[in-house]
Design a protein around this motif. Structure first.
Motif, short mmCIF file in Angstrom:
data_model
loop_
_atom_site.label_atom_id
_atom_site.label_comp_id
_atom_site.label_asym_id
_atom_site.label_seq_id
_atom_site.Cartn_x
_atom_site.Cartn_y
_atom_site.Cartn_z
N SER A 7 -1.77 9.00 3.20
CA SER A 7 -2.89 8.22 3.75
C SER A 7 -4.18 9.02 3.71
CB SER A 7 -2.58 7.78 5.18
OG SER A 7 -1.45 6.96 5.21
N VAL A 58 -10.17 1.58 0.74
CA VAL A 58 -9.26 0.44 0.57
C VAL A 58 -10.14 -0.79 0.40
CG1 VAL A 58 -7.43 -0.96 1.60
CG2 VAL A 58 -7.46 1.52 1.99
N CYS A 109 0.83 -1.21 0.00
CA CYS A 109 0.00 0.00 0.00
C CYS A 109 0.87 1.26 0.00
CB CYS A 109 -0.94 0.01 1.20
SG CYS A 109 -2.27 -1.19 1.11
N LEU A 119 -3.75 1.08 -7.53
CA LEU A 119 -4.56 2.27 -7.28
C LEU A 119 -5.52 2.47 -8.43
CD1 LEU A 119 -5.00 4.89 -5.52
CD2 LEU A 119 -3.59 6.01 -7.22
N ASP A 148 -5.16 10.97 1.46
CA ASP A 148 -5.68 11.03 0.09
C ASP A 148 -6.45 9.78 -0.31
OD1 ASP A 148 -4.47 13.57 -0.48
OD2 ASP A 148 -2.55 12.54 -0.77
N ILE A 149 -6.39 8.75 0.51
CA ILE A 149 -7.05 7.48 0.17
C ILE A 149 -8.50 7.53 0.64
CG2 ILE A 149 -6.99 4.97 0.48
CD1 ILE A 149 -4.60 6.29 -1.11
N ASP A 150 -9.40 7.32 -0.31
CA ASP A 150 -10.83 7.36 0.00
C ASP A 150 -11.39 6.00 0.40
OD1 ASP A 150 -11.38 10.20 -0.71
OD2 ASP A 150 -10.61 9.50 -2.64
N ILE A 173 -7.51 1.97 -3.18
CA ILE A 173 -6.43 0.98 -3.21
C ILE A 173 -7.03 -0.41 -3.16
CG2 ILE A 173 -4.51 -0.03 -1.93
CD1 ILE A 173 -3.60 2.70 -1.15
N GLN A 205 -8.01 5.38 -9.69
CA GLN A 205 -8.51 6.74 -9.53
C GLN A 205 -9.83 6.79 -10.28
OE1 GLN A 205 -4.88 8.86 -10.79
NE2 GLN A 205 -4.69 9.51 -8.67
N ASN A 218 -9.78 7.96 -4.76
CA ASN A 218 -8.56 7.15 -4.82
C ASN A 218 -8.83 5.86 -4.05
OD1 ASN A 218 -6.80 8.99 -6.23
ND2 ASN A 218 -6.73 10.20 -4.35
N MET A 252 1.01 4.34 -2.78
CA MET A 252 0.84 5.74 -2.40
C MET A 252 2.05 6.57 -2.81
SD MET A 252 -1.20 5.74 1.24
CE MET A 252 -0.50 4.31 2.05
N VAL A 305 -4.80 4.57 7.69
CA VAL A 305 -6.09 4.78 7.03
C VAL A 305 -7.13 4.15 7.95
CG1 VAL A 305 -7.52 4.21 5.03
CG2 VAL A 305 -5.10 4.77 4.69
#
Length: 105
Positions: A23, A29, A12, A102, A25-27, A88, A104, A86, A16, A48
Motif C-alpha cells: 500500500s 488511486v 486492488c 496498474l 508503494d501506491i502513489d 491504480i 507505472q 504507481n 499490488m 491507502v
C-alpha cells in the motif's frame, strides 16, 4: 455497498500482489467515481489514505464508464501524476463486473 467495497479492495490487492507492491508503494488511486462512502471504505480497507485517491464525484457525479478516464486526465492536468508513480485504476460496475490495473507512469 459491501459487495462493491469487497470487490474494489480485492481487485486492488490482486494488482499490488502481482507487482509485489505494498500500500505504501501506491502513489495514486483513480477509481470509478461510484459513491464517496464506497471509496472511503475501500481506502481504509486497502490502507491507502483517501488523500491519494483522485476524486471527481463532487464535481461531475457518477459519470459511468468515463469516470476513471476523466479523473486520470484531471489528475495529470493538476500535476498529481509524476514520472515513476504507481497508479491504480479500479472500477466496479453494472452486472457486478470489476477490475483494476496498474500504470507505472
Amino acid at each position: 455497498l459491501r459487495v462493491a467495497v469487497r470487490r474494489f479492495s480485492e481487485s486492488c490487492f490482486e494488482v499490488m500482489e502481482n507487482f509485489s507492491l505494498s500500500s505504501d508503494d501506491i502513489d495514486l488511486v483513480v477509481p470509478h467515481q461510484a459513491n464517496y462512502r464506497i471509496l472511503k471504505n475501500v481506502a481504509k480497507k486497502i490502507q491507502v489514505p483517501i488523500e491519494k485517491f483522485h476524486l471527481t464525484i463532487e464535481k461531475y457525479g457518477n459519470s459511468s464508464s468515463s469516470s476513471m478516464a476523466v479523473a486520470l486526465d484531471e489528475a495529470i492536468n493538476e500535476g498529481r501524476v509524476q514520472k515513476g508513480d504507481n497508479i491504480i485504476l479500479t472500477g466496479f460496475g453494472g452486472g457486478l463486473t470489476w477490475g483494476s490495473a496498474l500504470i507505472q507512469w
